[in-house]
Design an enzyme around this catalytic site. Structure first.
Site, PDB file in Angstrom:
ATOM      1  N   PRO A 118      -2.326  14.987   4.868  1.00 51.70           N
ATOM      2  CG  PRO A 118      -1.279  15.681   2.890  1.00 51.70           C
ATOM      3  CD  PRO A 118      -1.295  15.928   4.378  1.00 51.70           C
ATOM      4  CG  ASP A 119      -5.777  10.421   1.678  1.00 44.35           C
ATOM      5  OD1 ASP A 119      -5.410  11.107   0.711  1.00 44.35           O
ATOM      6  OD2 ASP A 119      -6.958  10.102   1.874  1.00 44.35           O
ATOM      7  CG  PHE A 120       0.228   8.455   0.246  1.00 47.33           C
ATOM      8  CD1 PHE A 120       1.444   8.854  -0.249  1.00 47.33           C
ATOM      9  CD2 PHE A 120       0.149   8.113   1.586  1.00 47.33           C
ATOM     10  CE1 PHE A 120       2.569   8.914   0.544  1.00 47.33           C
ATOM     11  CE2 PHE A 120       1.267   8.156   2.403  1.00 47.33           C
ATOM     12  CZ  PHE A 120       2.478   8.558   1.881  1.00 47.33           C
ATOM     13  NE  ARG A 121      -2.093   4.874  -4.306  1.00 52.05           N
ATOM     14  CZ  ARG A 121      -1.197   5.070  -5.265  1.00 52.05           C
ATOM     15  NH1 ARG A 121      -1.448   5.918  -6.237  1.00 52.05           N
ATOM     16  NH2 ARG A 121      -0.039   4.425  -5.263  1.00 52.05           N
ATOM     17  CG  ASN A 192      -0.294   6.337   9.129  1.00 48.14           C
ATOM     18  OD1 ASN A 192      -0.640   6.111   7.971  1.00 48.14           O
ATOM     19  ND2 ASN A 192      -1.150   6.416  10.130  1.00 48.14           N
ATOM     20  CG  ASP A 194       1.868  10.289  10.834  1.00 40.31           C
ATOM     21  OD1 ASP A 194       2.030   9.675  11.913  1.00 40.31           O
ATOM     22  OD2 ASP A 194       0.861  10.137  10.115  1.00 40.31           O
ATOM     23  CG  HIS A 211       4.608   2.059   4.479  1.00 43.52           C
ATOM     24  ND1 HIS A 211       3.432   2.636   4.046  1.00 43.52           N
ATOM     25  CD2 HIS A 211       4.636   0.821   3.924  1.00 43.52           C
ATOM     26  CE1 HIS A 211       2.785   1.793   3.261  1.00 43.52           C
ATOM     27  NE2 HIS A 211       3.488   0.677   3.184  1.00 43.52           N
ATOM     28  CB  CYS A 222      29.571   4.337   4.939  1.00 40.48           C
ATOM     29  SG  CYS A 222      28.757   5.442   6.132  1.00 40.48           S
ATOM     30  CB  SER A 284     -10.112   0.337   2.296  1.00 41.03           C
ATOM     31  OG  SER A 284      -9.101   0.433   1.307  1.00 41.03           O
TER      32      SER A 284
END
Length: 292
Positions: A118-121, A192, A194, A211, A222, A284
Site C-alpha cells: 500500500p501507499d501511505f495516504r 520507497n 521496500d 528514505h 553505540c 506526483s
C-alpha cells in the site's frame, strides 16, 4: 514532536522541487535538446493501489502534474504554456536515436502498489488509514524517532510486513532494471523503503534510497552498523532487535520524520546536470498542506 514529524517530509519535498528548478538551459549536461522530462504517474502516492498497471500501457500522452507545469513554465521548457505532452513513443524515439543516454529516475510509492504494497495516504487503502491495530496516538507516530525510543514495538510490527522478501518486483521495477542493462540508467532516486529496486537487480551504486533502507541497520546507542539481514529473524519472530554489543535497540536505516536524508541523496548535485532524460514514476511530487 509535531514539528519534527513535518520537517522530514518537508525537507524531502523541498529537495525534490529544487531538482526541478534547473531549467534545460541551465548549467552543463543534457542532450542536444536539454533535459527532457516525462511524468509517468503509475499509481502515484495518492492513487489507488494497482492503478499503475492501467496508466502506463499504450501510447496515450502523459500530462505533467500542476507543480511540474508551473516549474516548466519558469524554466522556459516547452513552447505552449508549459502544457507539452510526451508519449512513450516520443521517448523511445529519443532513446533509439541516442539523443537520451543518461537517464535519471525519480520513483515513489506508486511503482510498488501493483506488487501489493500500500501507499501511505490513499483513503481506505493507504498505510496511514490502516494503523489502528498498532495502537499508536496518530499515524505518523510510527515513523517518529521520539515515539520509537519510547515504544519501538509498533514500528517493528509494521517492519515485519514491509521487510524485504515479502513482496516481488513488478513490471515497473524491471523496466528500471532494463534501463540499467542497456547502460542508460545514470541514477534511480526512490522514496520507497521496500527494497524492490534491489530485488529487481539494480545495483546499489545506481540507487539513491532517499528514505533509507532495510539493507543496513544501526544501534541507537553505540551507533554500530550491521547488515539488516542479521536481525530479520528477530523481526519475523515479533521481537525488538537488540545490539549484541551494548544491548541497545537496533533501528533499520529507514529515514524517520525529523532525520536528515542520506548523504547519497546529494548526488543529485552532479547527476541532474548530466542527465538528458528524467522519468518521474509513481509520485506526483506534491505534498498535502499539513506536510509542507
Amino acid at each position: 514532536m509535531e514539528r519534527g514529524a513535518r520537517r522530514g517530509g518537508g525537507l524531502l519535498a523541498a529537495a525534490w522541487r529544487r531538482l526541478w528548478q534547473r531549467g534545460p538551459g541551465d548549467g552543463g549536461g543534457g542532450g542536444p535538446g536539454g533535459l527532457a522530462r516525462l511524468s509517468l504517474r503509475s499509481g502515484d502516492s495518492e492513487g489507488a493501489a494497482g492503478s499503475g498497471a492501467r496508466r502506463i500501457q499504450g501510447t496515450r500522452p502523459f500530462c505533467l502534474p500542476a507543480a511540474a507545469r508551473a516549474i516548466l513554465r519558469v524554466g522556459g521548457w516547452g513552447d505552449n504554456g508549459g502544457k507539452q505532452k510526451l508519449t512513450l513513443q516520443d521517448v523511445a524515439e529519443l532513446i533509439r536515436k541516442n539523443e537520451c543516454r543518461r537517464v535519471v529516475v525519480m520513483a515513489g510509492a506508486g511503482i510498488s502498489t501493483p506488487s501489493g504494497i500500500p501507499d501511505f495516504r490513499s483513503p481506505g487503502s493507504g498505510l496511514y488509514s490502516n494503523l489502528e491495530q498498532y495502537n499508536i496516538p496518530y499515524p505518523e507516530a510510527i515513523f517518529e524517532l521520539m515515539y520509537f525510543f519510547v515504544n519501538p514495538k509498533p514500528f517493528f510490527t509494521l517492519a515485519k510486513e514491509l521487510y524485504p522478501g515479502n513482496y516481488r518486483p513488478n513490471y515497473a521495477h524491471y523496466f528500471l532494471r532494463l534501463l540499467h542493462n542497456k547502460g542508460l540508467l545514470l541514477r534511480l532516486y526512490t522514496q520507497n523503503i521496500d527494497g524492490l529496486e534491489r530485488v529487481a537487480g539494480i545495483p546499489p551504486d545506481k540507487l539513491v534510497e532517499a528514505h533509507g533502507t532495510f539493507a543496513t541497520a544501526t544501534c541507537t546507542v553505540c551507533r554500530r552498523k550491521f547488515p539488516g539481514e542479521d536481525f530479520r529473524g528477530d523481526v519475523m519472530a515479533d521481537k525488538v532487535p537488540h545490539c549484541p554489543v551494548c544491548t541497545g535497540v537496533i533501528k533499520p536505516d529507514i529515514v524517520f520524520f525529523g532525520e536528515e536524508l542520506p548523504q547519497r541523496f546529494f548526488l543529485h548535485v552532479t547527476d541532474f546536470p548530466m542527465a538528458d532524460l528524467l522519468f518521474i514514476i509513481g509520485t506526483s511530487l506534491e505534498l498535502d498542506a499539513k506536510d509542507k
